[in-house]
Design a protein around this motif. Structure first.
Motif, PDB file in Angstrom:
ATOM      1  N   THR A  63       0.745  -1.234   0.069  1.00  0.00           N
ATOM      2  CA  THR A  63      -0.066  -0.035   0.009  1.00  0.00           C
ATOM      3  C   THR A  63       0.788   1.143  -0.067  1.00  0.00           C
ATOM      4  O   THR A  63       2.179   1.348   0.280  1.00  0.00           O
ATOM      5  CB  THR A  63      -0.843  -0.055   1.370  1.00  0.00           C
ATOM      6  OG1 THR A  63      -1.918   1.056   1.116  1.00  0.00           O
ATOM      7  CG2 THR A  63      -0.163   0.160   2.709  1.00  0.00           C
ATOM      8  N   ASP A  64       0.326   2.342  -0.336  1.00  0.00           N
ATOM      9  CA  ASP A  64       1.137   3.642  -0.517  1.00  0.00           C
ATOM     10  C   ASP A  64       0.964   4.469   1.055  1.00  0.00           C
ATOM     11  O   ASP A  64       1.826   5.144   1.308  1.00  0.00           O
ATOM     12  CB  ASP A  64       0.671   4.358  -1.542  1.00  0.00           C
ATOM     13  CG  ASP A  64      -0.584   4.787  -1.587  1.00  0.00           C
ATOM     14  OD1 ASP A  64      -1.383   4.346  -0.729  1.00  0.00           O
ATOM     15  OD2 ASP A  64      -0.994   5.408  -2.549  1.00  0.00           O
ATOM     16  N   ILE A  65       0.035   4.000   1.719  1.00  0.00           N
ATOM     17  CA  ILE A  65      -0.133   4.994   2.980  1.00  0.00           C
ATOM     18  C   ILE A  65      -0.897   4.034   4.051  1.00  0.00           C
ATOM     19  O   ILE A  65      -1.750   3.282   3.483  1.00  0.00           O
ATOM     20  CB  ILE A  65      -0.757   6.171   2.611  1.00  0.00           C
ATOM     21  CG1 ILE A  65      -0.941   7.244   3.852  1.00  0.00           C
ATOM     22  CG2 ILE A  65      -2.041   6.136   2.123  1.00  0.00           C
ATOM     23  CD1 ILE A  65      -1.290   8.448   3.390  1.00  0.00           C
ATOM     24  N   ILE A  83       4.069   6.428   5.004  1.00  0.00           N
ATOM     25  CA  ILE A  83       4.050   6.435   3.578  1.00  0.00           C
ATOM     26  C   ILE A  83       5.204   5.872   2.774  1.00  0.00           C
ATOM     27  O   ILE A  83       6.264   6.113   3.246  1.00  0.00           O
ATOM     28  CB  ILE A  83       4.116   7.869   2.811  1.00  0.00           C
ATOM     29  CG1 ILE A  83       2.860   8.693   3.591  1.00  0.00           C
ATOM     30  CG2 ILE A  83       4.223   8.243   1.623  1.00  0.00           C
ATOM     31  CD1 ILE A  83       2.816  10.328   3.565  1.00  0.00           C
ATOM     32  N   ARG A  87       6.085   3.383  -3.396  1.00  0.00           N
ATOM     33  CA  ARG A  87       4.713   3.505  -3.805  1.00  0.00           C
ATOM     34  C   ARG A  87       4.391   4.771  -4.488  1.00  0.00           C
ATOM     35  O   ARG A  87       3.701   5.010  -5.565  1.00  0.00           O
ATOM     36  CB  ARG A  87       3.709   3.017  -2.925  1.00  0.00           C
ATOM     37  CG  ARG A  87       3.490   1.575  -2.351  1.00  0.00           C
ATOM     38  CD  ARG A  87       3.190   0.620  -3.297  1.00  0.00           C
ATOM     39  NE  ARG A  87       4.537   0.259  -3.618  1.00  0.00           N
ATOM     40  CZ  ARG A  87       4.714  -0.226  -4.898  1.00  0.00           C
ATOM     41  NH1 ARG A  87       4.174  -0.492  -5.789  1.00  0.00           N
ATOM     42  NH2 ARG A  87       5.955  -1.003  -5.113  1.00  0.00           N
ATOM     43  N   VAL A  88       4.959   5.798  -3.783  1.00  0.00           N
ATOM     44  CA  VAL A  88       4.680   7.301  -4.273  1.00  0.00           C
ATOM     45  C   VAL A  88       5.435   7.374  -5.625  1.00  0.00           C
ATOM     46  O   VAL A  88       4.855   7.888  -6.628  1.00  0.00           O
ATOM     47  CB  VAL A  88       5.167   8.330  -3.302  1.00  0.00           C
ATOM     48  CG1 VAL A  88       5.175   9.834  -4.019  1.00  0.00           C
ATOM     49  CG2 VAL A  88       4.286   8.356  -2.228  1.00  0.00           C
ATOM     50  N   ASN A  91       3.692   5.163  -7.929  1.00  0.00           N
ATOM     51  CA  ASN A  91       2.127   6.055  -8.729  1.00  0.00           C
ATOM     52  C   ASN A  91       2.563   7.293  -9.744  1.00  0.00           C
ATOM     53  O   ASN A  91       1.597   7.486 -10.635  1.00  0.00           O
ATOM     54  CB  ASN A  91       1.490   6.597  -7.317  1.00  0.00           C
ATOM     55  CG  ASN A  91       0.830   5.437  -6.491  1.00  0.00           C
ATOM     56  OD1 ASN A  91       1.105   4.285  -6.751  1.00  0.00           O
ATOM     57  ND2 ASN A  91       0.564   5.829  -5.400  1.00  0.00           N
ATOM     58  N   GLU A 102       2.575  13.911  -6.520  1.00  0.00           N
ATOM     59  CA  GLU A 102       2.111  12.800  -5.994  1.00  0.00           C
ATOM     60  C   GLU A 102       2.071  12.588  -4.636  1.00  0.00           C
ATOM     61  O   GLU A 102       1.500  12.093  -3.951  1.00  0.00           O
ATOM     62  CB  GLU A 102       2.655  11.517  -6.798  1.00  0.00           C
ATOM     63  CG  GLU A 102       1.959  10.284  -6.435  1.00  0.00           C
ATOM     64  CD  GLU A 102       0.604  10.147  -6.717  1.00  0.00           C
ATOM     65  OE1 GLU A 102      -0.112   9.237  -5.997  1.00  0.00           O
ATOM     66  OE2 GLU A 102       0.059  10.656  -7.594  1.00  0.00           O
ATOM     67  N   ARG A 105      -0.326  14.702  -2.797  1.00  0.00           N
ATOM     68  CA  ARG A 105      -1.747  14.003  -2.928  1.00  0.00           C
ATOM     69  C   ARG A 105      -1.509  12.943  -2.101  1.00  0.00           C
ATOM     70  O   ARG A 105      -2.666  13.017  -1.079  1.00  0.00           O
ATOM     71  CB  ARG A 105      -1.816  13.284  -4.253  1.00  0.00           C
ATOM     72  CG  ARG A 105      -3.338  12.716  -4.495  1.00  0.00           C
ATOM     73  CD  ARG A 105      -3.812  12.100  -5.650  1.00  0.00           C
ATOM     74  NE  ARG A 105      -3.867  13.258  -6.619  1.00  0.00           N
ATOM     75  CZ  ARG A 105      -5.115  13.796  -6.581  1.00  0.00           C
ATOM     76  NH1 ARG A 105      -6.054  13.730  -5.951  1.00  0.00           N
ATOM     77  NH2 ARG A 105      -5.287  14.908  -7.589  1.00  0.00           N
ATOM     78  N   ILE A 106      -0.573  12.154  -1.602  1.00  0.00           N
ATOM     79  CA  ILE A 106      -0.763  11.160  -0.708  1.00  0.00           C
ATOM     80  C   ILE A 106      -0.551  11.761   0.880  1.00  0.00           C
ATOM     81  O   ILE A 106      -1.240  11.515   1.646  1.00  0.00           O
ATOM     82  CB  ILE A 106       0.597  10.397  -0.593  1.00  0.00           C
ATOM     83  CG1 ILE A 106       0.495   9.440  -2.025  1.00  0.00           C
ATOM     84  CG2 ILE A 106       0.889   9.339   0.381  1.00  0.00           C
ATOM     85  CD1 ILE A 106      -0.790   8.531  -2.262  1.00  0.00           C
ATOM     86  N   HIS A 109      -3.973  13.071   1.479  1.00  0.00           N
ATOM     87  CA  HIS A 109      -4.865  12.015   1.545  1.00  0.00           C
ATOM     88  C   HIS A 109      -4.934  11.225   3.022  1.00  0.00           C
ATOM     89  O   HIS A 109      -5.943  11.311   3.635  1.00  0.00           O
ATOM     90  CB  HIS A 109      -4.404  10.646   0.453  1.00  0.00           C
ATOM     91  CG  HIS A 109      -5.350   9.468   0.512  1.00  0.00           C
ATOM     92  ND1 HIS A 109      -6.357   9.361  -0.163  1.00  0.00           N
ATOM     93  CD2 HIS A 109      -5.344   8.434   1.170  1.00  0.00           C
ATOM     94  CE1 HIS A 109      -6.985   8.462   0.027  1.00  0.00           C
ATOM     95  NE2 HIS A 109      -6.539   7.609   0.865  1.00  0.00           N
ATOM     96  N   GLU A 132      -9.256  16.188  -2.173  1.00  0.00           N
ATOM     97  CA  GLU A 132      -7.737  16.262  -2.234  1.00  0.00           C
ATOM     98  C   GLU A 132      -7.706  16.982  -3.500  1.00  0.00           C
ATOM     99  O   GLU A 132      -6.672  17.843  -3.295  1.00  0.00           O
ATOM    100  CB  GLU A 132      -7.475  14.888  -2.770  1.00  0.00           C
ATOM    101  CG  GLU A 132      -7.251  13.846  -1.993  1.00  0.00           C
ATOM    102  CD  GLU A 132      -6.984  12.279  -2.579  1.00  0.00           C
ATOM    103  OE1 GLU A 132      -6.821  12.352  -3.868  1.00  0.00           O
ATOM    104  OE2 GLU A 132      -7.293  11.305  -1.907  1.00  0.00           O
TER     105      GLU A 132
END
Length: 142
Positions: A63-65, A83, A87-88, A91, A102, A105-106, A109, A132
């Motif tokens: 997962t990213d987060i 984080i 993944r960031v 993405n 990005e 955004r994370i 998020h 977002e």
């Protein structure tokens, strides 16, 4: 005193523009009517976040987060946001956007999760993505 901290686990990543990020995130939180107490953003590797996902959420996926809410009072924002830098990066490449965009955004998020936004249903995800986008637009005013 509102604190936004940046830490690293199993990565040497350090975000650029930390002062800008702090000011922007504080503005988004304030605009939502919450009071910021403390946010800890912990940047880590895929492997580290996978272990967290398995241990605390019982999910065996990358997962990213992952966001942990530490608030003790309603309307007060406090939490730890883990984080995956990998993944960031992935993405950003997949969506053909700059890494910093990005990352923003994370960051927002995870912050929105602490503000009560969810992304479990399609409708919730649309609402969260719209928020977002609104927060990302605020960056240009700073």
């Amino acid at each position: 005193m509102a604190l936004i901290n940046f830490f690293s686990e199993e990565t040497d990543f350090v975000p650029s523009k930390k002062l800008f990020l702090r000011k922007w995130i504080k503005q988004c939180v304030t605009d939502e009517g919450a009071r910021l107490q403390e946010l800890n953003f912990i940047f880590c590797s895929d492997a580290y976040l996978l272990q967290m996902n398995q241990k605390y959420l019982r999910h065996d996926t990358l997962t990213d987060i992952i966001t942990f809410d530490n608030a003790e009072k309603e309307g007060v924002l406090a939490g730890d946001i883990f984080i995956s830098v990998e993944r960031v990066q992935e993405n950003a490449a997949q969506y053909q956007v700059a890494f910093f965009d990005e990352l923003c955004r994370i960051l927002i998020h995870g912050t929105l999760h602490l503000l009560g936004y969810t992304d479990k249903t399609k409708q919730d995800k649309l609402k969260m993505t719209a928020m977002e986008d609104r927060c990302l637009e605020k960056r240009s005013a700073l």
